[in-house]
Each structure stands twice: as structure tokens, then as C-alpha cells.
Scaffold this active site. Structure first.
Site, PDB file in Angstrom:
ATOM      1  CG  ASP A 197      44.741  35.227  39.800  1.00  0.00           C
ATOM      2  OD1 ASP A 197      44.364  34.095  40.153  1.00  0.00           O
ATOM      3  OD2 ASP A 197      44.498  35.702  38.678  1.00  0.00           O
ATOM      4  CG  ASP A 212      42.347  30.414  41.123  1.00  0.00           C
ATOM      5  OD1 ASP A 212      41.257  30.874  41.511  1.00  0.00           O
ATOM      6  OD2 ASP A 212      42.680  30.395  39.922  1.00  0.00           O
ATOM      7  CD  GLU A 213      39.887  35.546  41.837  1.00  0.00           C
ATOM      8  OE1 GLU A 213      40.325  36.713  41.758  1.00  0.00           O
ATOM      9  OE2 GLU A 213      39.051  35.088  41.043  1.00  0.00           O
TER      10      GLU A 213
END
Length: 408
Positions: A101, A192-193
């Protein structure tokens, strides 16, 4: 009597509107002060009316649920116990799953590209809704999924930067290229993850020469006529009292080069993940946090343990897993949002161990799908299979957000 009922309903609504401080960087805040500002600022807005309507719908579901509560049968108790035995047999501790993350991703990208924002409380989004905030802003109670007009009341000096998805996608693609080196079939969940299965990589890594896991530091040259002094650049997400602002710890297998020009990473999973995070920061100047666990559900929870710029590994044993989830708040688990949390709290369930104690009741009150999810959570179980992903595949879905102005 009516006043008592009204007071209970108001408390329930307050809990829905109140600050959710589960995010990293929001520890130790004055919740009462922040919640008072949130309520005073929200009243009369479309956001407030929408939240009130949704809260009423949840309360109706809870009332119906409580009427059913007394109807548990012996058959339902037996069903729950049988499912527990069946799921225990399916427990798989053989895979090494990593959840990565990026730390305050959109905000970090904007701070990187506009350094004057680094020391200011800032968020990305609009006055209608924020997508993320930096760690300075979080100290004021400002967080993602909060209307910007409320955030400005909490932090009048807050700088709100408009979203720029083209920029974020470009940076995300750089990060995904690194992910693919560790798991070609990694599964991105957003820009973003992502989830990665490190199992095969770790097996191969044992036989690789040291040169394959030796990486150089990114340097920034300070101009000088007589000498050039080189200093490492730090991610804009980090600041003086940030948990990740100190140098990354080196595991027993990691070796720092005497001159600090490069670092040799070891062959353990902790070293492999630290190497991946190192490469991400050196390439993008952005930090990532990671969780290492036997399944996707646990890896997701673990990635939040040492944010920002940290990692946490949960050992792959049943004992370690059960100890980990014993007092884990249900809200920390992916798939249990504020609605499910409120309904579970009405039943006296606030931790994952409580879920296991009330399985027969939950089988009566929730759908088969929800009940099965709760059952898996109570046992620390989750998927160990990561769906295949192609780095350049076409988008199959699109998410949407609802925005609210501070006017009626």
C-alpha cells in the site's frame, strides 16, 4: 421515553458521522473536538442529509435483526460448528502473500512534484470530497472520504490540490513494473495498492547470485565548485517525527555497503519485501508499506501495522494467526465497513474473536455470503489465490464516488 430513544438515535448517527481514526497518522487526536466541528459544519448540507438517510436505513435493519435474534435453533448451531470444522481443514499456510500500500499516494505524488507542499497540511480532491490527505493534515482529523468543506473547518490552512489521475496512473505504472519482478501475476486493487504472491520468488531467490539483489541508492548532487556532496533524497511523505523517517532497519541478512552507495538484500521474505520497497522509493521517491501473511485478508491488515514506510510479517502458523486476530477490531478487516460495524456492534461484536463466539446468531441474521465471510475472518482465513493480472490488460470496471457541496 421519547427523549431516551431520540438520544440513542442521535448517538448512533454521531457514530456514523464521527471521525474514523483507523488511518495511519491519526493516533491520539482530540476526537470530541473534531467530532463537534464535523457535526456543526455538516448540518444543513446534502452530505449531512444523505448520511442521516443512510443511518435511518441501517437502524431499520438493526431493529429487524434484533427481532430475529431470539430464533436461533439447534440446527443453526450445528451448521455453524460444521462449517468451522470444514474451513479448518481447508486452512492453507503454504503461501507467502504480500499486500503493498503506497503511503498517502496521491498526496505524496503532489508533494514530490511541488516541494513547497511538503511541510503544509494538504489534501487531494475538492471542496466536495477528498481522496487522500498527507500526514500533516491527518493531525487535524482530515482524511480521505471527507468533504473538503468539513476538512477546511478542521484545518483552515489546508491546501486542497485537484485530482490528476493521468499523473497518478503514470507513477502507478512505474511501481507496477517493479511488482512484476516479484510476481508477474500480481493483482492491483487500485492505483496505489496490490497483492503479490512471493512464494515462487522466494524459492528462486535462494539460488540467485548476490548481484541480483544488490541495489544502488538514488543520489542528489548538491552543487559546489570544489566538491560535489551527494545526499539521499527522502520521500515527501516523510517528515521529522514520521515513524518511517529513520533509515530502514537491516535484517540479519541485509548488508549496508561501507560507503552507503548500495545495499545488499538477503534472501528471506522480510529482505525481499524490503528490497521491493527500497526499489520503489529509489525509482519514484515515494514510500510504500507492506504486510506479509499466509493469505490476502491478513496481509491487508498487516500492511497497516507499521505505516508509513514500514512492513509487518505475520508468521505462517495457526497459533500466530489466531493470536493476531484475537483482539483485532472488525473494522480493520477489508469488507467490514461502517454499516456492518454498526450492525455487529448492536450485537455486542467488536472484535474478530467475538465473531467466532456468535457464529450461529450471525447465520440467522445475515446473508449466507456475509455469514461465510464473518466465519472466515473469525478463523483468520482468506484467499491464497491471486487472480492473474496482465500489466497492460484493458480495464474491466470503473469505480464511482458521490460528491457533496456545502450548500443545499
Amino acid at each position: 421515553m421519547d427523549n431516551g430513544v431520540a438520544s440513542t438515535k442521535e448517538e448512533g448517527f454521531l457514530s456514523r458521522m464521527a471521525l474514523n481514526d483507523n488511518k495511519a497518522g491519526m493516533e491520539g487526536l482530540d476526537r470530541d473536538k473534531i467530532n463537534k466541528i464535523i457535526m456543526e459544519t455538516s448540518k444543513g448540507s446534502k452530505f449531512y442529509e444523505n448520511e442521516l438517510k443512510r443511518d435511518q436505513q441501517v437502524n431499520q435493519r438493526i431493529t429487524k435483526m434484533m427481532l430475529q435474534k431470539a430464533r436461533i435453533t439447534e440446527q443453526q448451531l450445528n451448521k455453524a460448528q460444521a462449517q468451522v470444522r470444514s474451513l479448518e481443514k481447508s486452512r492453507d499456510l503454504s503461501r507467502v502473500i504480500v499486500h503493498v500500500d503506497m503511503d498517502a499516494f496521491y498526496a505524496a505524488v503532489e508533494m514530490r512534484d511541488c516541494p513547497e507542499l511538503k511541510d503544509k497540511p494538504m489534501a487531494v480532491g475538492s471542496m466536495s470530497m477528498l481522496s487522500t490527505s498527507n500526514y500533516h493534515a491527518r493531525k487535524y482529523g482530515v482524511r480521505a472520504a471527507m468533504p473538503g468543506f468539513i476538512a477546511k473547518k478542521l484545518c483552515p490552512s489546508l491546501v486542497i490540490v485537484p485530482l490528476n489521475f493521468d499523473k497518478y496512473r503514470a507513477v502507478s505504472n512505474e511501481i507496477r513494473e517493479i511488482f512484476a519482478d516479484y510476481d508477474p501475476n500480481f493483482q492491483p486493487m487500485s492505483l496505489d495498492e496490490a497483492y503479490l504472491d512471493f512464494t515462487d520468488h522466494l524459492e528462486q531467490r535462494q539460488h540467485w547470485p548476490e548481484s541480483t539483489h544488490t541495489h544502488h541508492f538514488r543520489k542528489k548532487a548538491e552543487p559546489s565548485q570544489e566538491a560535489v556532496t551527494e545526499v539521499r533524497e527522502l520521500s515527501p511523505v516523510l517528515f521529522e517525527d514520521s515513524p518511517g523517517s529513520s533509515p530502514s532497519p537491516v535484517g540479519p541478512e541485509g548488508v549496508h555497503a561501507p560507503a552507503g552507495d548500495f545495499e545488499v538484500f538477503g534472501t528471506s521474505v522480510e529482505e525481499a519485501v524490503r528490497e521491493m520497497r527500497f526499489r520503489i522509493e529509489q525509482k519514484t521517491m515515494l514510500t510504500a508499506s507492506a504486510g506479509i501473511a499466509p493469505n490476502m485478508m491478513l496481509a491487508k491488515v498487516c500492511s497497516d501495522k507499521n505505516k508509513p514506510n514500514g512492513q509487518y510479517r505475520l508468521p505462517s502458523t495457526r497459533e500466530a494467526v489466531m493470536d493476531f486476530i484475537q483482539n483485532l477490531p472488525v473494522r480493520k478487516v477489508c469488507g467490514i465497513g461502517k454499516v456492518s460495524e454498526k450492525m455487529l456492534n448492536a450485537l455486542g461484536i467488536s472484535t474478530c474473536s467475538h465473531l467466532g463466539q456468535q457464529m450461529a446468531l450471525l447465520s440467522l441474521l445475515f446473508s449466507e455470503t456475509a455469514w461465510h465471510h464473518f466465519l472466515e475472518v473469525s478463523l483468520g482465513l482468506g484467499s491464497t489465490y491471486i487472480p492473474r493480472y496482465c500489466l497492460h490488460e484493458e480495464r474491466k470496471s470503473m469505480s464511482t464516488e458521490r460528491f457533496f457541496n456545502n450548500f443545499n
